[in-house]
Every structure is written in C-alpha cells, then in structure tokens.
Scaffold this motif. Sequence first.
Motif, PDB file in Angstrom:
ATOM      1  N   ALA A   2     -22.413  85.139  23.329  1.00  0.00           N
ATOM      2  CA  ALA A   2     -23.533  85.653  22.552  1.00  0.00           C
ATOM      3  C   ALA A   2     -24.336  86.687  23.347  1.00  0.00           C
ATOM      4  O   ALA A   2     -24.734  87.729  22.803  1.00  0.00           O
ATOM      5  CB  ALA A   2     -24.437  84.503  22.108  1.00  0.00           C
ATOM      6  N   MET A   4     -13.427  88.068  20.563  1.00  0.00           N
ATOM      7  CA  MET A   4     -14.236  87.639  21.699  1.00  0.00           C
ATOM      8  C   MET A   4     -13.377  87.029  22.795  1.00  0.00           C
ATOM      9  O   MET A   4     -12.528  86.181  22.523  1.00  0.00           O
ATOM     10  CB  MET A   4     -15.236  86.559  21.264  1.00  0.00           C
ATOM     11  N   ALA A  38      -8.267  86.717  12.410  1.00  0.00           N
ATOM     12  CA  ALA A  38      -9.538  85.999  12.280  1.00  0.00           C
ATOM     13  C   ALA A  38     -10.430  86.255  13.485  1.00  0.00           C
ATOM     14  O   ALA A  38     -11.662  86.274  13.360  1.00  0.00           O
ATOM     15  CB  ALA A  38      -9.276  84.497  12.116  1.00  0.00           C
ATOM     16  N   ARG A  72     -12.514  89.276  13.015  1.00  0.00           N
ATOM     17  CA  ARG A  72     -13.445  89.079  11.925  1.00  0.00           C
ATOM     18  C   ARG A  72     -14.694  88.357  12.432  1.00  0.00           C
ATOM     19  O   ARG A  72     -15.814  88.644  12.032  1.00  0.00           O
ATOM     20  CB  ARG A  72     -12.763  88.272  10.820  1.00  0.00           C
ATOM     21  N   ILE A  73     -14.476  87.401  13.334  1.00  0.00           N
ATOM     22  CA  ILE A  73     -15.611  86.683  13.924  1.00  0.00           C
ATOM     23  C   ILE A  73     -16.467  87.636  14.756  1.00  0.00           C
ATOM     24  O   ILE A  73     -17.689  87.705  14.592  1.00  0.00           O
ATOM     25  CB  ILE A  73     -15.090  85.505  14.788  1.00  0.00           C
ATOM     26  N   MET A  84     -16.690  90.936  14.756  1.00  0.00           N
ATOM     27  CA  MET A  84     -17.350  92.038  14.036  1.00  0.00           C
ATOM     28  C   MET A  84     -18.604  91.550  13.313  1.00  0.00           C
ATOM     29  O   MET A  84     -19.634  92.225  13.297  1.00  0.00           O
ATOM     30  CB  MET A  84     -16.396  92.727  13.058  1.00  0.00           C
ATOM     31  N   LEU A 135     -20.477  88.961  14.140  1.00  0.00           N
ATOM     32  CA  LEU A 135     -21.513  88.645  15.130  1.00  0.00           C
ATOM     33  C   LEU A 135     -22.165  89.919  15.669  1.00  0.00           C
ATOM     34  O   LEU A 135     -23.388  89.975  15.843  1.00  0.00           O
ATOM     35  CB  LEU A 135     -20.919  87.817  16.272  1.00  0.00           C
ATOM     36  N   GLU A 185     -27.087  82.072  17.691  1.00  0.00           N
ATOM     37  CA  GLU A 185     -27.303  82.571  19.049  1.00  0.00           C
ATOM     38  C   GLU A 185     -27.541  84.080  19.067  1.00  0.00           C
ATOM     39  O   GLU A 185     -28.277  84.579  19.899  1.00  0.00           O
ATOM     40  CB  GLU A 185     -26.098  82.241  19.925  1.00  0.00           C
ATOM     41  N   VAL A 186     -26.887  84.810  18.168  1.00  0.00           N
ATOM     42  CA  VAL A 186     -27.075  86.264  18.204  1.00  0.00           C
ATOM     43  C   VAL A 186     -28.192  86.731  17.276  1.00  0.00           C
ATOM     44  O   VAL A 186     -28.737  87.806  17.461  1.00  0.00           O
ATOM     45  CB  VAL A 186     -25.783  87.060  17.879  1.00  0.00           C
ATOM     46  N   LEU A 218     -18.437  86.159   8.684  1.00  0.00           N
ATOM     47  CA  LEU A 218     -18.168  85.260   9.800  1.00  0.00           C
ATOM     48  C   LEU A 218     -17.539  83.954   9.323  1.00  0.00           C
ATOM     49  O   LEU A 218     -16.494  83.529   9.818  1.00  0.00           O
ATOM     50  CB  LEU A 218     -19.477  84.972  10.537  1.00  0.00           C
ATOM     51  N   ALA A 273     -13.848  83.383   8.314  1.00  0.00           N
ATOM     52  CA  ALA A 273     -12.797  83.374   9.341  1.00  0.00           C
ATOM     53  C   ALA A 273     -12.241  81.968   9.542  1.00  0.00           C
ATOM     54  O   ALA A 273     -11.065  81.798   9.853  1.00  0.00           O
ATOM     55  CB  ALA A 273     -13.342  83.928  10.657  1.00  0.00           C
ATOM     56  N   ARG A 310      -9.459  81.228   7.200  1.00  0.00           N
ATOM     57  CA  ARG A 310      -8.322  82.093   7.494  1.00  0.00           C
ATOM     58  C   ARG A 310      -7.487  81.481   8.622  1.00  0.00           C
ATOM     59  O   ARG A 310      -6.260  81.528   8.618  1.00  0.00           O
ATOM     60  CB  ARG A 310      -8.838  83.479   7.872  1.00  0.00           C
ATOM     61  N   ILE A 311      -8.177  80.904   9.594  1.00  0.00           N
ATOM     62  CA  ILE A 311      -7.473  80.252  10.705  1.00  0.00           C
ATOM     63  C   ILE A 311      -6.694  79.042  10.189  1.00  0.00           C
ATOM     64  O   ILE A 311      -5.501  78.888  10.447  1.00  0.00           O
ATOM     65  CB  ILE A 311      -8.476  79.828  11.799  1.00  0.00           C
TER      66      ILE A 311
END
Lengths: 424, 424
Positions: A16, A43, A72, A75-76, A78, A80, B56-57, B69, B72, B75-76
């Motif tokens: 973060a 990440m 995925a 996607r997370i 982007m 964030l 957190e962000v 977010l 995702a 999708r996983i």
Amino acid sequence: MPIVVQKYGGSSLADAESIKRVARRIADTKKTGNDVVVAVSAMGDTTDELLDLAQEVSPVPPPRELDMLMTAGERISMALVAMAISDLGYSARSFTGSQAGVITDGVHGKAKIIDVTPGRITEALGKGHIVIVAGFQGVSQGTKEITTLGRGGTDTTAVALAAALRADVCEIYTDVDGVFTADPRIVPSARKIERITNEEMLELAASGSKVLHLRSVEYARRFDIPIHVRSSFSQKTGTIVTDQPGPEGDAVEAPIIAGVAHDRSEAKVTVVGVPDRTGMAAQIFEAVTLAQINIDMIVQNVSATDTGLTDISFTLPKADGPAAVESLQRIQDEVGFTAIQYDDQIGKLSLVGAGMRSNPGVSATFFKALANAGVNIEMISTSEIRISVITRDDLLDDAVRAVHTAFGLDSSEGEAVVYGGTGR
Amino acid sequence: MPIVVQKYGGSSLADAESIKRVARRIADTKKTGNDVVVAVSAMGDTTDELLDLAQEVSPVPPPRELDMLMTAGERISMALVAMAISDLGYSARSFTGSQAGVITDGVHGKAKIIDVTPGRITEALGKGHIVIVAGFQGVSQGTKEITTLGRGGTDTTAVALAAALRADVCEIYTDVDGVFTADPRIVPSARKIERITNEEMLELAASGSKVLHLRSVEYARRFDIPIHVRSSFSQKTGTIVTDQPGPEGDAVEAPIIAGVAHDRSEAKVTVVGVPDRTGMAAQIFEAVTLAQINIDMIVQNVSATDTGLTDISFTLPKADGPAAVESLQRIQDEVGFTAIQYDDQIGKLSLVGAGMRSNPGVSATFFKALANAGVNIEMISTSEIRISVITRDDLLDDAVRAVHTAFGLDSSEGEAVVYGGTGR
C-alpha cells in the motif's frame, strides 16, 4: 496537452505504501500540465503467487484459464492505484486491457499486440481523468478471449499505448536508475547510460539485459516512441532510449560501446558426428523448430576430412532443453549422427555498441581482454553492432568485468560520455 | 440435455483442496448427463483482504474502482476451478460477468441485474464445455462499466443464469446442509427444511436468515426457478425452494410454520415529543429517506390527550444509524420534537409460515411463548405470513428457542413434516 505514458512494475507496487508513492508521482505529472496514462503490473509477488495456486490445482493448467487467472493481478493493482490517486484529489479511471482496446492475437501466454483502439482512454482523458491501464494483457481479435503478453509484457503495453495515443514520451519506472553499461551486481563500477539508440537497446535486451522487455523496444522503434527508463524510488533522470537527436544535437561524440550484457538463461546442445552431406543441418534445425524452440547461436565445425563427419552446436533457452533433446532423438537414426550432448553450464557475454561499425579495432580489444582474463571462448556470433561469446558459466562474471574495463566503461576511468549523435 | 446451474460460495473454495473437491462435484454432475454452468464467489477471505487493501490506500475509495478491485477475486477462483476441472479430463471455460452477458444498472457496489445475454455460455455448452462464471459481477448497460451486485450477489448471478438458460434447477452450495427452522448455532434442535415456498424463503431472507441472498429469491420467484440449497461438504439433499408441487403432490399436509429467523443488524431510533399534527410523521420519514436509508419497522404511539405530543419509533440497519440521527437533527427545530433516542441493543425475531394465513391461533401461541419466556416486546410488525417483534438484544436467543419449541419445530418433538402442497 502533452501526453505522458508511464509504466510501473511490480517492485514499484509492492504494498500500500509503494502504491501511494506511485500515486503521488502520477499526480505530480498531471499537475505539471500533462495528460497521464499509466500501465501497471501486478503487485510485488502476486504473479508468482497466482502461478503457485494454479500449480496446486493443476500441474498443466490450460493456457486460456492461466491467462484468465494471471490478468487478475493487474486488475487489483490498477484499481488500487486509481483509488490512491483519487485520495490525492485527482480523478482516475482504471481500465482492463480489453477495455483499453489492447487487441492481440490468440496465443495465450505470449500474445502479440495487433492493434490498440484507445477510444475509452481518449474519452477519459478528455474528461480530465488520469487513466490507469492493466498491463501485460489484452483481448484476442475476433474470439474476444483474454490474453497475456508474457513476462515483462507491461513494458510493451505502455509503449503500445504511447504509440496509439501519440504520446510525447513513455516513462518506464523500475527499481534501478536506468540502463547500465553492465549489471551493477556484477560490475559495481558500471555506469548509467544517459542516452542509447533503439538498435543498441534491442541488442542489449536480446542479450540478457532485463531492464526492458525486448518486444517493447521493437515497438518503440517501429513507432519512434522515446522511452525513458528511470527509478520510481528517486527523481533522477534515467536512460533515454531513442533514435531522435539529443539536446546537444550531433556535436557531441557518441561512445563506441553502449554496454556489456550477460545471460545465464541458455544451454548448449551439440549434435556429434553428423554426416557432412547437404541437407543434414536443415533436417536437424527443422526438427528443433517444429518443437517451437527459438535457437540463438549456431556453430558448425569444419568437417574433418578423414571421417566425413561434423559437429553442430547451438544454444537455446534452458527451459526448452528437454524438448529439443527429445526432438533430436526422434531423428537420430534417420540423420545418422553419433550422439547428443547437452550442457547447461554456459554463459553468454555480449558487447553492444553502434560505434563498432566504424571502429575495426573493437574485436581485437574484446578478444584480448578475454584472453588476458583467462576466459576460453566456446562459440562466437556477431551482428553489425554486437559481438557475443559463449564461455563457461563460472567464468562469466570475470569476463564481463574484464571487457567492461577494457572498453573504459568503468565509472572511475573518466566521465560518462553523453551520447547526442544521430549519425550512429 | 438438462441444464444444471450451480453456485459455490467462498467457504466452499477456501483453498486448492476445496477447489479440487468442488471440481469433482461439478465433473460428476456433467458425467450424469447434464450441461453444467457454475457461478463462483471469491476464494475464502479474498473479498475481505481486497477490502483491507483498498482501505490502506484510500479511506473512501471511489465505488467504480472498488468494483474493479473486488471483481478480481471471482476472476481468480473461476480460473482455478476451470483448471481443476480440466485436470479431471473435462473441458471447462471460465467467463467474467461481462463475458457471460450479465447486464446490470450502473449502481456500483449494489448493481441490479437488468438482463442476461448468455450467447457465449450457450455456445460453450454447445461445444460440450462446462462453463464457469464469475459471480457477484456484471457490466453496466450502455456505459460498459464493471459493476458488483453487493455481498451475497453470487446467489443472484446463479439464479439469473438459471433463468436466462431455462435451467432445470439452480443448486446453491454452501457450508450448511440447507435452510433450517432456526439458526442451529442458537437452536441446536433446529431442523433442516425439506421444501419451502419462495414467499416463505423471501420472508426468512428479509428477516435475517443468511443462507440465501434476498435478491436471488426474488429473482427465482419471478422466473419460477427451483433453488436447491445444499452443502458442498456432503451428498445430502438440502432444501428445495419452489412454488412448484413436490413429488408427493398436494396430498401431504404442509407445516403451518416454516421457521424462525432472527436479526441483530438493526437499531431503533425514537423521535420523542412529536407535535401530533398532520404531516409531522411524513416530514420525519422524508428526512430519513432522503439520506438513502431503508427503514424497516415503524411504531407511532397513541397521542397522550393532555400534551398533544406523540413518540415515533422506527428500526433501521445499524450502519445507517449515524446518518439517520444527523438528518433528524437538521429538522428538529422545524418539526419541533423534543429529543432523538438511539438504541442499538435490540434484536428482531420473525416467525414465518404460509400456514398462518388460515390458522388464526398462531399469534396467540406466539405471544404466549414469548411471555412465558419472560421476553418483553417493544415493537410488532406483521405480514400475511410473518410476525416480527423487537426485543432486548440479550433476550433474543431465549426468545428464538421459546418460539421454536412452541411451534413444535424442535427435531426431537416429532418427525419433520414434508411440505408437498401447492395450495399454500
């Protein structure tokens, strides 16, 4: 308004805090009067963690589903990054590769970008948004399947977006200060390169330098997009990759040598005792190529006149070694060679520089440096601006240092020559 | 070929082993001669982990990016389930909500499904594939933004897919054996319900039963899709939710009461000393409604003749408490009431059963049971097939047990009556 495309890799988006730092940098770029489009990787270790999960449920997962899974990660990140930007008071919109119009062929796991139709991006920019795009991914033409571009693919996403948007520059943010004359972990005195041509960067990337994805350099060259490779952890200027003239014009002399690259990812296959008849080499390489293996260097020994037999050696990615050996075994009786030798204890060293075209003394200096360092050369290949040699793996680091010093690249041996020429 | 739609929740997909077990169940359903379409939630705690990352962000992340977010997670899991199925020798194709044709309105975080256009699903089924769809998500009509359906939304995805595909049944797999006559954690003698009508299930879901997402039951009722709620950890038959006649036809008598639900998620607001004039209540509820708050129960005390003042109490989700109090404070001077009281130590108990329509003795038994258990009733509301009361929070569990026993629902007090009637 000038358009700046930025790319942030996984090490710049590890947690973060890192994401917030990246968001501040993006917001600053917007604040100074640019439209900003950002391509992000997954990440930190997300990609490896997803791969591990896939392995746990299926030893050989179908490539289509592996692409579904892997995408995925971006996607997370982007989403964030977009959240962190909006927390700074700027508006941001994230888009998947598909939404961003990244159209690819249908080869899962290593798709190639065919076209970029950035309608949604330009619309969002027109509304004043900062745009965040999931890197490394696209959607296949016609079949509309989710695809990935292979490891390092986010570099290519960024350059492709820059080309489609006619961006002024594509900034590739990474965890090092730029492209160096050699890997600083092996050559502590390696220097950051200020400017380098696309051609040289291509040769470095193809020779083992991992700072830029090879395909992204090809793309930048084709569409004449300047790349600025720099650190997301500092404000320093990094390395400019471009064929356009530098700020000093043509007046400043360019260095002869751009840098030294090394590569430990290859192995060597030697086919021993091949009958020296027309078509034998063709048959061997056809067998290997049919197995979808990319061969790098090839050496065929001169036939010994008394036996009528010759040896053929080639290098290839270590990962493809077993497949290559298997495909050769299948044709052994037909071709009639004696044996197959497989050697993965090799290293490749490459010297790259556009200046070597007009400096015939380069190869003499190069081989003398290796000889003085006691490094035996097993294979040689050259291009107009590159010399590569295969050595024993355990001598590779010494070889890299010896060559780096011999060409005056060590930072203690004089100041960095700023490249500013177009004539190279 | 019959079409079976299945839904697996996060607790059924907690890790690689769970995913493999789910894959075996899906493959078995295919093997017995069905086309299979599966909606999956995110694995285990993924949704919470992603929410933590978002926090957190950015303390208040933009809803559009939050949806990007959250999606995702599914999708996983969908890709992993598809991989695990293919590892068993069956072919599976996963699709995002958008690819599956789940079209929603544009309300991020709690989008409603407007339409399902399952072209790619039917095409994949036609080719013999098992289809895995990411639950909980869709794409907004027109603007093509990624949306989510809110917590529990994968139930609704499954039922909507079943409706669009004219599936024979929609199986909702969870970590309990079905719908129970009460929460077994509070009433250990609670019985699994064999069959229940949509209407009763709707009332139970709206009254705090968490087994099925309320919206999914509404959807199933509208499109007449039978739901089978069952455990992914056993082969037992679960609870059938349907208005269609059961295997025994109309002959078997249905139980009067389906079950007892409880809810601790609400709070009570009392507006004290409201002038007893026309339009005062309207003004109060308009203020609360403008704050986008859903009010549940309302009680207005009879005006005391000597003061001309009355009290108005209502219940609402605890999460909306602060916003409601704030919106009331803004109109206090204008309306001229005395005070606002906020009480979050309440519990709601609901008795649900289509049979109470034709059994006038139900309410007498109900209130007698509560009185005998020493439970004071603070508010009452009823529908044709439900009685709900508000009690003190710390008496709620006792109240649930007392009512459950009074209506003969305890499993030791006789065998479960199989519901088979259509006349209810």
